[in-house]
Design a protein around this motif. Structure first.
Motif, PDB file in Angstrom:
ATOM      1  N   LEU A 205      -1.392  -2.730 -13.043  1.00  0.00           N
ATOM      2  CA  LEU A 205      -2.672  -2.812 -12.335  1.00  0.00           C
ATOM      3  C   LEU A 205      -2.611  -2.047 -11.024  1.00  0.00           C
ATOM      4  O   LEU A 205      -3.541  -1.305 -10.673  1.00  0.00           O
ATOM      5  CB  LEU A 205      -3.014  -4.281 -12.093  1.00  0.00           C
ATOM      6  N   ARG A 206      -1.514  -2.206 -10.294  1.00  0.00           N
ATOM      7  CA  ARG A 206      -1.352  -1.454  -9.039  1.00  0.00           C
ATOM      8  C   ARG A 206      -1.402   0.047  -9.287  1.00  0.00           C
ATOM      9  O   ARG A 206      -1.962   0.807  -8.484  1.00  0.00           O
ATOM     10  CB  ARG A 206      -0.010  -1.814  -8.388  1.00  0.00           C
ATOM     11  N   GLY A 207      -0.816   0.474 -10.401  1.00  0.00           N
ATOM     12  CA  GLY A 207      -0.821   1.898 -10.704  1.00  0.00           C
ATOM     13  C   GLY A 207      -2.216   2.463 -10.879  1.00  0.00           C
ATOM     14  O   GLY A 207      -2.423   3.674 -10.736  1.00  0.00           O
ATOM     15  N   LYS A 208      -3.185   1.592 -11.191  1.00  0.00           N
ATOM     16  CA  LYS A 208      -4.559   2.045 -11.412  1.00  0.00           C
ATOM     17  C   LYS A 208      -5.451   1.916 -10.176  1.00  0.00           C
ATOM     18  O   LYS A 208      -6.430   2.670 -10.045  1.00  0.00           O
ATOM     19  CB  LYS A 208      -5.174   1.264 -12.565  1.00  0.00           C
ATOM     20  N   ILE A 209      -5.138   0.961  -9.289  1.00  0.00           N
ATOM     21  CA  ILE A 209      -6.066   0.712  -8.176  1.00  0.00           C
ATOM     22  C   ILE A 209      -5.494   1.068  -6.805  1.00  0.00           C
ATOM     23  O   ILE A 209      -6.253   1.142  -5.833  1.00  0.00           O
ATOM     24  CB  ILE A 209      -6.533  -0.761  -8.141  1.00  0.00           C
ATOM     25  N   GLU A 210      -4.191   1.291  -6.724  1.00  0.00           N
ATOM     26  CA  GLU A 210      -3.568   1.592  -5.437  1.00  0.00           C
ATOM     27  C   GLU A 210      -3.334   3.084  -5.289  1.00  0.00           C
ATOM     28  O   GLU A 210      -2.939   3.762  -6.238  1.00  0.00           O
ATOM     29  CB  GLU A 210      -2.228   0.858  -5.304  1.00  0.00           C
ATOM     30  N   ASP A 215       3.606   1.104  -2.156  1.00  0.00           N
ATOM     31  CA  ASP A 215       3.248   0.554  -0.836  1.00  0.00           C
ATOM     32  C   ASP A 215       1.791   0.093  -0.906  1.00  0.00           C
ATOM     33  O   ASP A 215       0.905   0.690  -0.301  1.00  0.00           O
ATOM     34  CB  ASP A 215       3.428   1.624   0.247  1.00  0.00           C
ATOM     35  N   PRO A 216       1.533  -0.987  -1.648  1.00  0.00           N
ATOM     36  CA  PRO A 216       0.148  -1.375  -1.965  1.00  0.00           C
ATOM     37  C   PRO A 216      -0.643  -1.867  -0.753  1.00  0.00           C
ATOM     38  O   PRO A 216      -0.107  -2.560   0.117  1.00  0.00           O
ATOM     39  CB  PRO A 216       0.330  -2.493  -2.994  1.00  0.00           C
ATOM     40  N   ARG A 217      -1.917  -1.506  -0.736  1.00  0.00           N
ATOM     41  CA  ARG A 217      -2.835  -2.007   0.290  1.00  0.00           C
ATOM     42  C   ARG A 217      -3.489  -3.303  -0.126  1.00  0.00           C
ATOM     43  O   ARG A 217      -3.894  -4.098   0.724  1.00  0.00           O
ATOM     44  CB  ARG A 217      -3.938  -0.969   0.560  1.00  0.00           C
ATOM     45  N   TYR A 218      -3.644  -3.522  -1.428  1.00  0.00           N
ATOM     46  CA  TYR A 218      -4.468  -4.623  -1.908  1.00  0.00           C
ATOM     47  C   TYR A 218      -3.654  -5.778  -2.493  1.00  0.00           C
ATOM     48  O   TYR A 218      -3.716  -6.893  -1.993  1.00  0.00           O
ATOM     49  CB  TYR A 218      -5.469  -4.100  -2.945  1.00  0.00           C
ATOM     50  N   ILE A 219      -2.930  -5.535  -3.553  1.00  0.00           N
ATOM     51  CA  ILE A 219      -2.174  -6.615  -4.189  1.00  0.00           C
ATOM     52  C   ILE A 219      -0.803  -6.702  -3.540  1.00  0.00           C
ATOM     53  O   ILE A 219       0.059  -5.841  -3.736  1.00  0.00           O
ATOM     54  CB  ILE A 219      -2.036  -6.391  -5.703  1.00  0.00           C
TER      55      ILE A 219
END
Length: 236
Positions: A205-210, A215-219
């Motif tokens: 999921l991070r690969g699609k939205i970050e 270094d994620p901003r959201y999750i």
């Protein structure tokens, strides 16, 4: 009537699952290689695929990769205990769940029902709609009426499982969920050691939205506790 693709080179397994799934009112479409499965899905309406990993000509991992290029239907992998690495790889490339052989056919039926409920809620099939709701946090918008997600105005395609995880986290922004809590909320059953399953879906999921998945901003990870969606956006 839901149409279920059952793909396994062991015809006895295909026949057994056909009996149990047909008894639940599903129409079963058999396949015995990954290539057959991809061809069937490209030509017919299929609502869920049960996919063996180890098959001749095209294995389940390769078939799952190709299916994800043309459909977002739920995919459940049928795996042997010795295929742990392939389980993780399968989840990473877009499979939604897996069942380990030897399995109880009723467990497979239960997982099929669970995935179809999630697929229906995602809006890939006609359902009775609830109250429209859009959640915007930072550059991410989740529209639960159209069952769509966009990042900085650009649409992204999620699997039913990824959508359910994102909706859970965004609807409760700032709240920390353990892997077990996420699994129970999304899969509707106790986790029983399935922490790695959640971690793989979160990574995908991070690969699609970050912008920078590493270094994620959201999750965010809250070490020793679980995951949370960084609060600070707005809900409409």
């Amino acid at each position: 009537m839901y149409q279920i693709l059952v793909c396994d080179d062991d015809r006895d397994i295909v026949n057994a699952l056909t009996i149990y799934l047909s008894a639940e009112g599903y129409r079963v479409i058999p396949a015995y290689t990954g290539a057959q499965a991809v061809d069937i899905v490209s030509r017919q309406t299929v609502h869920l695929a049960l996919m063996d990993i180890m098959m001749p000509k095209m294995d389940g991992i390769s078939a799952t990769t190709k299916l994800r290029q043309i459909t977002n239907i739920p995919i459940i992998l049928l795996t042997a205990k010795s295929e742990d690495t392939d389980k993780v790889l399968g989840l990473t490339i877009g499979a939604d769940d897996y069942v380990t052989k030897p399995f109880n056919p009723m467990e497979v039926v239960a997982r099929v029902k669970s995935q179809l409920r999630r697929y229906t809620r995602l809006g890939s099939m006609k359902t009775e709609g609830g109250k429209p709701q859009a959640i915007t946090i930072g550059g991410i918008t989740l529209d639960d009426e159209s069952k769509s997600v966009s990042v900085d105005g650009e649409p992204v395609t999620l699997t039913p499982t990824e959508y359910s995880i994102l909706k859970l986290l965004m609807s409760n922004a700032g709240q920390v969920f353990s892997s077990a809590q996420i699994y129970a909320a999304v899969w509707k059953e106790a986790a029983y050691g399935n922490d790695s399953t959640v971690a793989v879906h979160i990574r995908h999921l991070r690969g699609k939205i970050e912008i920078e998945p590493a270094d994620p901003r959201y999750i965010k990870v809250v070490w020793g506790q679980g995951y949370k969606f960084e609060a600070g956006g707005k809900m409409t």
